[in-house]
Scaffold this motif. Structure first.
Motif, short mmCIF file in Angstrom:
data_model
loop_
_atom_site.label_atom_id
_atom_site.label_comp_id
_atom_site.label_asym_id
_atom_site.label_seq_id
_atom_site.Cartn_x
_atom_site.Cartn_y
_atom_site.Cartn_z
N ASP A 80 56.09 -38.31 70.35
CA ASP A 80 55.13 -38.93 72.10
C ASP A 80 54.36 -39.70 72.00
OD1 ASP A 80 57.01 -36.31 72.70
OD2 ASP A 80 55.56 -34.85 71.30
N TYR A 81 53.65 -39.96 72.83
CA TYR A 81 52.34 -40.54 73.59
C TYR A 81 51.71 -39.63 74.20
CZ TYR A 81 49.65 -44.70 75.02
OH TYR A 81 48.49 -45.19 75.31
N PRO A 100 52.58 -36.43 78.55
CA PRO A 100 53.11 -35.78 79.17
C PRO A 100 54.43 -36.13 78.89
CG PRO A 100 52.31 -38.07 79.63
CD PRO A 100 51.78 -37.84 77.66
N VAL A 101 55.15 -34.20 78.71
CA VAL A 101 56.26 -34.23 78.50
C VAL A 101 57.14 -34.32 79.61
CG1 VAL A 101 55.29 -32.27 76.34
CG2 VAL A 101 55.50 -31.66 79.06
N SER A 102 57.27 -34.21 80.14
CA SER A 102 58.05 -34.48 81.74
C SER A 102 57.60 -34.74 82.91
CB SER A 102 58.66 -33.04 82.63
OG SER A 102 57.91 -32.58 82.88
N SER A 103 57.86 -35.10 83.88
CA SER A 103 57.77 -36.11 84.99
C SER A 103 55.82 -35.14 85.83
CB SER A 103 58.55 -36.47 85.71
OG SER A 103 59.39 -35.29 86.31
N THR A 104 56.35 -33.74 85.50
CA THR A 104 55.11 -33.16 86.55
C THR A 104 54.49 -31.97 85.52
OG1 THR A 104 57.70 -30.97 85.94
CG2 THR A 104 56.99 -32.45 87.74
N PRO A 191 45.75 -44.81 82.76
CA PRO A 191 46.68 -45.09 83.15
C PRO A 191 48.11 -45.15 82.94
CG PRO A 191 46.21 -46.48 81.76
CD PRO A 191 45.08 -46.26 81.41
N TRP A 192 48.21 -44.44 81.78
CA TRP A 192 49.67 -44.24 81.44
C TRP A 192 50.51 -42.53 81.46
CZ3 TRP A 192 50.55 -48.26 81.30
CH2 TRP A 192 50.36 -50.12 81.19
N TRP A 194 54.16 -40.18 81.67
CA TRP A 194 55.24 -40.59 81.73
C TRP A 194 56.31 -41.41 82.25
CZ3 TRP A 194 58.38 -37.39 78.53
CH2 TRP A 194 59.93 -36.81 79.38
N HIS A 195 57.03 -41.75 80.65
CA HIS A 195 58.31 -42.92 81.21
C HIS A 195 57.50 -44.66 81.62
CE1 HIS A 195 62.00 -40.88 80.31
NE2 HIS A 195 61.25 -40.33 79.66
N HIS A 196 55.90 -44.35 81.91
CA HIS A 196 55.06 -45.58 82.08
C HIS A 196 53.75 -45.77 81.26
CE1 HIS A 196 57.03 -44.62 85.92
NE2 HIS A 196 56.54 -46.21 86.26
N TYR A 197 54.42 -47.18 79.61
CA TYR A 197 53.70 -46.65 78.68
C TYR A 197 53.26 -48.13 78.53
CZ TYR A 197 54.86 -41.47 78.20
OH TYR A 197 55.23 -40.15 78.36
N PRO A 198 52.39 -48.53 78.01
CA PRO A 198 51.96 -49.98 77.31
C PRO A 198 53.19 -50.32 76.72
CG PRO A 198 50.83 -48.56 75.90
CD PRO A 198 51.96 -47.52 77.75
#
Length: 323
Positions: A80-81, A100-104, A191-192, A194-198
Motif C-alpha cells: 500500500d502507498y 487509501p484502501v479504496s476509493s471511499t 496530493p495522492w 486511491w489509484h492516483h500515485y506518483p
C-alpha cells in the motif's frame, strides 16, 4: 575415517538448522498477528529524523529499500502507498500516516504527534493506530546519559558506580521539525489518493513477516516503547481527525480476536515487572558503635548445680500443735 568426514560435513548443517529454529522462535515471540507487524514505527521515526520535508518523508516511507512499509491492508498482494497528512493547531502538529484502501475509505497507520516545548526545543512521539497495533503502541526517541550513583559508598568496583538514565530527546534540530516550524511552511496534505500515485512509485509484493522483521530490526536501537502520551496537545488535536476503514476492521477482526485470546503482550507495550510474593527487605548500613562484634566465648557453658532435694521428715514426725 569416512565416518569422521561425514560428521564434519553434516555438523554445520545441523548447527545451521538449530540456529534457524532458534531465530524463528525469537521472531514468532515478537509477532502479534496484527497488521501493525508489517509497519515499523521505529523505522518511520528514523526516516522522519533524516527527511528534509514532509514530502521527502512520504517518499522515504514508500521506498522498498528502507524496509519500513510492508503493509497490504486491502489484500491485493501489493504494498500500500502511505500518504502523509499534517493537522496543525498553533505549535502542535499531528502528522498522520495514512493508507487509501479504496476509493471511499482510508485507514490511519500511525500519527507523529509533535509540539514545541520551549523556544528551541520540541518533543514528539509516534502512536500506532489500535486497528493495526491493538494495545497502546507509543514509541519515542531516547538517549542515554551516564552519571555516578550518589548512594554508592565508593568501596565497590568502578562499573558499579555508573548509572544510566534514559532522557527525552530534544528534536528541535531535526531537519523536518525545523521545516514544519519554518516561517514559510504551508500545511502539507499529500496530493495522492486511491489509484492516483506518483510516477516514481512502483508497488512491490509483500515480504514474509520474518524477513521484514529482520530487516527493520536496526531501527529499534534508538527508540523505545512508552505507555504515556507525553505530547498531550497534539494528541487531543488528532482525535477528531482519525480515520478508520470498515474494510480493514472486518478483514482483521479474527486477528484481533485471536490476539486478545492469546493474552500475548504487545511488543509496543512496556512489560510489567512481576512483583515478588515476599516483601523486599531494606538492608541498612551497620552502625559501628551499636553493632560491634562481640567476643565469642569458646569455653563450654557449665550446667548450673542442681540444689539437693528437700529432706523428708520421718513418718509420724513433725511438729504437732495442740498436743
Amino acid at each position: 575415517m569416512k565416518r569422521f568426514v561425514m560428521l564434519a560435513l553434516f555438523a554445520p548443517i545441523g548447527m545451521g538448522s538449530a540456529l534457524a529454529q532458534k531465530d524463528a522462535e525469537v521472531n514468532t515471540a515478537d509477532s502479534t498477528g496484527l497488521p501493525g507487524d508489517h509497519f515499523s514505527l521505529e523505522g518511520a521515526l528514523e526516516l522522519f529524523k533524516k527527511a528534509t520535508s514532509l514530502e521527502d518523508f512520504e517518499k522515504q516511507l514508500n521506498s522498498e529499500n528502507n524496509h519500513v512499509n510492508n503493509l497490504d491492508l486491502n489484500g491485493d498482494n501489493e504494498i500500500d502507498y502511505v500518504r502523509v497528512v499534517d493537522h496543525k493547531d498553533a505549535d502542535a502538529h499531528a502528522i498522520v500516516l495514512q493508507v487509501p484502501v479504496s476509493s471511499t475509505e482510508s485507514q490511519d497507520v500511525a500519527v507523529i504527534e509533535l509540539e514545541k516545548a520551549g523556544k528551541d526545543s520540541a518533543i514528539l512521539q509516534i502512536v500506532g493506530d489500535p486497528e493495526l497495533y491493538g494495545d497502546s503502541a507509543i514509541v519515542e526517541p531516547f538517549a542515554e546519559t551516564e552519571g555516578v550513583d550518589k548512594n554508592d559508598d565508593g568501596k565497590g568496583p568502578a562499573p558499579a558506580k555508573l548509572m544510566y538514565w534514559r532522557v527525552v530527546v530534544n528534536v528541535w534540530w531535526w531537519p523536518c521539525v525545523k521545516f514544519v516550524y519554518g516561517p514559510t511552511y504551508t500545511v502539507w496534505i499529500s496530493p495522492w489518493y486511491w489509484h492516483h500515485y506518483p510516477v516514481w512509485w512502483k508497488p512491490w509484493k509483500p515480504h514474509p513477516w520474518r524477513w521484514h522483521h529482520k530487516h527493520c530490526h536496526p531501527y529499534r536501537h534508538h527508540y523505545h516503547h512508552v505507555h504515556v502520551h507525553r505530547v498531550k496537545k497534539a494528541h487531543v488535536h488528532y482525535g477528531p481527525h482519525r480515520k478508520t476503514s470498515v474494510v480493514v476492521k472486518t478483514k482483521y477482526k479474527p486477528n484481533h480476536v485471536a490476539y486478545k485470546a492469546s493474552k500475548k503482550p504487545s511488543p509496543y507495550k512496556p512489560k510489567q515487572v512481576q512483583k515478588s510474593s515476599q516483601p523486599n527487605k531494606t538492608i541498612k548500613a551497620p552502625n559501628n558503635k551499636k553493632m560491634q562484634k562481640q567476643p565469642v566465648n569458646k569455653q563450654p557453658q557449665q550446667k548450673p548445680k542442681s540444689s539437693p532435694p528437700p529432706k523428708q521428715g520421718k513418718k509420724g514426725g513433725g511438729n504437732k500443735k495442740g498436743n
